[in-house]
Design an enzyme around this catalytic site. Sequence first.
Site, PDB file in Angstrom:
ATOM      1  N   ASP B  11     -10.451  14.007   1.871  1.00  0.00           N
ATOM      2  CA  ASP B  11      -9.841  13.378   1.287  1.00  0.00           C
ATOM      3  C   ASP B  11      -8.720  13.140   0.323  1.00  0.00           C
ATOM      4  O   ASP B  11      -9.241  12.684  -1.111  1.00  0.00           O
ATOM      5  CB  ASP B  11     -10.259  11.613   1.232  1.00  0.00           C
ATOM      6  CG  ASP B  11      -9.080  10.584   1.021  1.00  0.00           C
ATOM      7  OD1 ASP B  11      -7.552  11.063   1.346  1.00  0.00           O
ATOM      8  OD2 ASP B  11      -9.759   9.039   0.918  1.00  0.00           O
ATOM      9  N   LYS B  73       0.156  12.310  -5.535  1.00  0.00           N
ATOM     10  CA  LYS B  73       0.705  12.001  -4.227  1.00  0.00           C
ATOM     11  C   LYS B  73       1.714  11.514  -4.435  1.00  0.00           C
ATOM     12  O   LYS B  73       2.062  11.760  -2.961  1.00  0.00           O
ATOM     13  CB  LYS B  73      -0.653  11.849  -3.949  1.00  0.00           C
ATOM     14  CG  LYS B  73      -0.566  11.572  -1.913  1.00  0.00           C
ATOM     15  CD  LYS B  73      -2.302  11.148  -1.711  1.00  0.00           C
ATOM     16  CE  LYS B  73      -1.876  11.079  -0.519  1.00  0.00           C
ATOM     17  NZ  LYS B  73      -2.955  10.070   0.230  1.00  0.00           N
ATOM     18  N   GLU B 174      -4.581   9.920   7.180  1.00  0.00           N
ATOM     19  CA  GLU B 174      -5.952   9.159   7.397  1.00  0.00           C
ATOM     20  C   GLU B 174      -6.280   8.448   8.529  1.00  0.00           C
ATOM     21  O   GLU B 174      -7.659   8.161   8.548  1.00  0.00           O
ATOM     22  CB  GLU B 174      -5.197   8.491   6.144  1.00  0.00           C
ATOM     23  CG  GLU B 174      -5.438   9.477   4.898  1.00  0.00           C
ATOM     24  CD  GLU B 174      -4.314   9.365   3.462  1.00  0.00           C
ATOM     25  OE1 GLU B 174      -3.835   8.303   3.647  1.00  0.00           O
ATOM     26  OE2 GLU B 174      -3.921  10.158   3.168  1.00  0.00           O
ATOM     27  N   ASP B 196      -4.551   0.636   6.844  1.00  0.00           N
ATOM     28  CA  ASP B 196      -4.539   1.569   6.259  1.00  0.00           C
ATOM     29  C   ASP B 196      -3.948   1.306   4.839  1.00  0.00           C
ATOM     30  O   ASP B 196      -2.868   1.540   4.407  1.00  0.00           O
ATOM     31  CB  ASP B 196      -4.667   3.007   5.899  1.00  0.00           C
ATOM     32  CG  ASP B 196      -4.427   3.891   5.241  1.00  0.00           C
ATOM     33  OD1 ASP B 196      -5.030   3.597   3.991  1.00  0.00           O
ATOM     34  OD2 ASP B 196      -4.958   5.582   5.676  1.00  0.00           O
TER      35      ASP B 196
END
Lengths: 343, 530
Positions: B11, B73, B174, B196
């Site tokens: 992850d 990211k 994810e 999420d």
Amino acid sequence: METRAPTRTQPALGRLALKRVVVAAPSPPPAVSVRRALVVEGDRAVRDAICATLPRERFEVHAFADGDAAYEHGMLHGVDVAIIGKALPGIPGTVLCAMLRKSKAGAALSLVLTSPHYTHAGAGAGDCAAFGADQFIALPATPDALLERVDFALAQREPLERLKVLPSDLARLVDALFERLDASTYYQLLDVPFEAERAAIQQAFHQRSLALHPDRHARLRAVAPHAFEKINSVYKRISEAYKVLSNVSQRHEYNLGLRRNGTLRYDTEARRRREEKNMEIAVTNEGRGRVLKAFECRTYGDLDGAQQWLRQALTLEPQNTRIADQIDAIGKLLSIVQQANAS
Amino acid sequence: MVEHDPVIGIDLGTTNSCVSVVLDGEVHVIPDESGARVQASLVSFLSDGSVIVGNECRHEQVVDPVNTIASAKRLIGRSYVSKEVKAALQAAPYKVVKGKGNVPLIEARGHRYGLPEVSGMVLRRMKDLAERYLGRPVTRAVITVPASFNDTQRQMTKLAGQLAGLDVLRIINEPTAAALAYGYGRGIKARLAIYDFGGGTFDLTILELRDTVFEVVSTAGDTFLGGDDFDNRLMRYMLAAFKQQHGVGLEGETLAVNRLKHVAEKVKCELSTKERAIVNVTELALDANGAPLDLRFHLDRAGFNERCQDLVQRTFLVCDEALRIAGLKASDVHGVVLVGGTTRMPLVREMVAGYFGRAPLVDLNPDEVVSIGAALQGASLDSDHFSAPTSGAAPHRAPLLLDVTPMALGVQTVSGYYDVVIERNASIPCEHTRTFTTSMDDQTSVRLQIFQGDSRIAAENIKLGEIELYGLPPAPRGQVEIQVTFEIDTDGIVVVTARDRATGIEQATRIEVSAGYAPDEVAQMFERGA
């Protein structure tokens, strides 16, 4: 031209080939299989060179200088692979290629197209797809390069069942689906009846996915890339079928096209053109915005939402009968859904 | 059967990363040397030329934020001129410069690095941790990305994995990974919503779980909403409080501002478990006489909630959209799974419970659940489903994931509109063919601009790249027909092939990405990494 009796039976691919197996008594497969190659090439020197190369890999070669005779031969005597020059006297090589592909046993036949004129870097691959060839090679080429193409072409048409990389029932399923990929309805691809409900369609898709999803065959990618590609192309079509059949409005449109014109695939482009035209049914900008929203809702199968947006558009343009017609049309769809849910 | 090295699941988060592996059907979350199961996604370039990665960098982030890269990211796979990068630049203390083709580059200690390189360093750290834990080399991985990541972001993440010496078997979403972790081995049949809320992104994904198949029904996301927004909100509040206490502002005091940002994150976390947080930050600045100025600051949970609830409210717009696409109401969902550190906040839990009308499921650690799912998917891709049938081994085989593409894919039309070829939420892998034609007489080349997004106006979407088909036969306009095949593979990565119908000329290309790197730049990255 020397021809021999078939050394082994044709692969049992589809109904037509199966029939042939029944008519001719099947002979036991020889210890070392000899494969048959059809060579069609106008240039004598090139033809001789190809004919001299192929027996190295245990091919029985049948050579022709023009397309017409070759086509007759190709139709009468089963061959495993045909190597066809693009420029031929009589029928052009590209046309011969397409004719052989469409012939009865064409689905099982491996086709290699050759060209002496290497005009465009990408030309080969394009020709392959456009005329049904599996591989393309520019000549002159080394014997090894030619044999490699022939090998690739054979591997591409090799029934999965013979490759022994999958359990035989699964391999037969893939072979059967692949062979009829462009001749099947979405219902046939998912193996559900025409009147199947959404839940049944979802279940069928899950069954197909468990058998055919590329993730379930991740290992084949390295071991047997052609087999992997075959499964992948079958699965992509199945996923297309599911997407359309699980969406109320798309399924309805697909059914109409299927009944009226026998159209086997859902045409997203036609739908877009239709929707652009539909948007124009409103005359005010505010109205158009709402009509657009309505069609967006319909695209995702949200018929209630579509109905609401159209009603809003109608309050803005109360005289507009075309908006009222659209509300009716969606209302009809809604009642179809409600009936289906009730039963 | 040949014994392979196990596939790890990573992850790769905006703020934290986590790595897991499946051994004999059991999931292991891999700890570091000090036992921590989560690593900060930080890379620090030290003055002696060495590079440190992970939790060690937390200290550097405070004392040397200019050379510590956080939240890479947020930038990966984006164009330097995009509004997302501009917003990120305002918040980032480190230096980002514009490279060739509008690619953002990180500059630290006189060297420039591509974002896949920086993320690659984080991934290499995760790989090293796994190798240490397993006592053997690791070469294969499944890496997760937010569901809303576009093609470029996915390709760049894959490149980051390759730069870390990993064969990336799959890029998975994810939320899908989280659902896999949640449903694994429980044999549930249910419709789940995966909420999420991470450090930098928010996604909602709706899945239908059957014993052996997990199908994604719809997904929607906001790529610029995350826990960092809460920190920034709190930090600005602290800055205002400081000004009020001392009459001087801290604008331009990078070190002080970064210390406050750090404190803000701590306060946020503290308020998740306590009703009240009191902080005393010493020597933030000096007054005119050179005397140190401190900040005394206290905040209770109610005050925090009041200041931040609009951020949580924004997530429900995304929820509305995902439900609408699936044709569902919030009450049709059987369970809500929380993923991402931001969901630890009581405020988020309360508001989510209110929205869905049921308490969310919290029995899995939100920081670990995604990497667990990735490891399960890795194990599934590694197992042979067919050639060794039912030998009795592997009783808990990971279910099959059926995922969808989060954004529509299309091309720009002559008039600047966007023509959708593959609709969003189409199940992948999928493929569509479209026929295009020339718009001018004797036009010998056609250029196609490929976009991903949902706006009707092409320019409002994300441009993935363009392909050109040349050498067309001269003909009146509309006579030449070009067939273009659009494919989205199981990684969610786009492949476009164009072909002139009559001549069969083919132009196949993995799309040249607009926010991408030239091949020689990529080669340099591999050299530097080696």
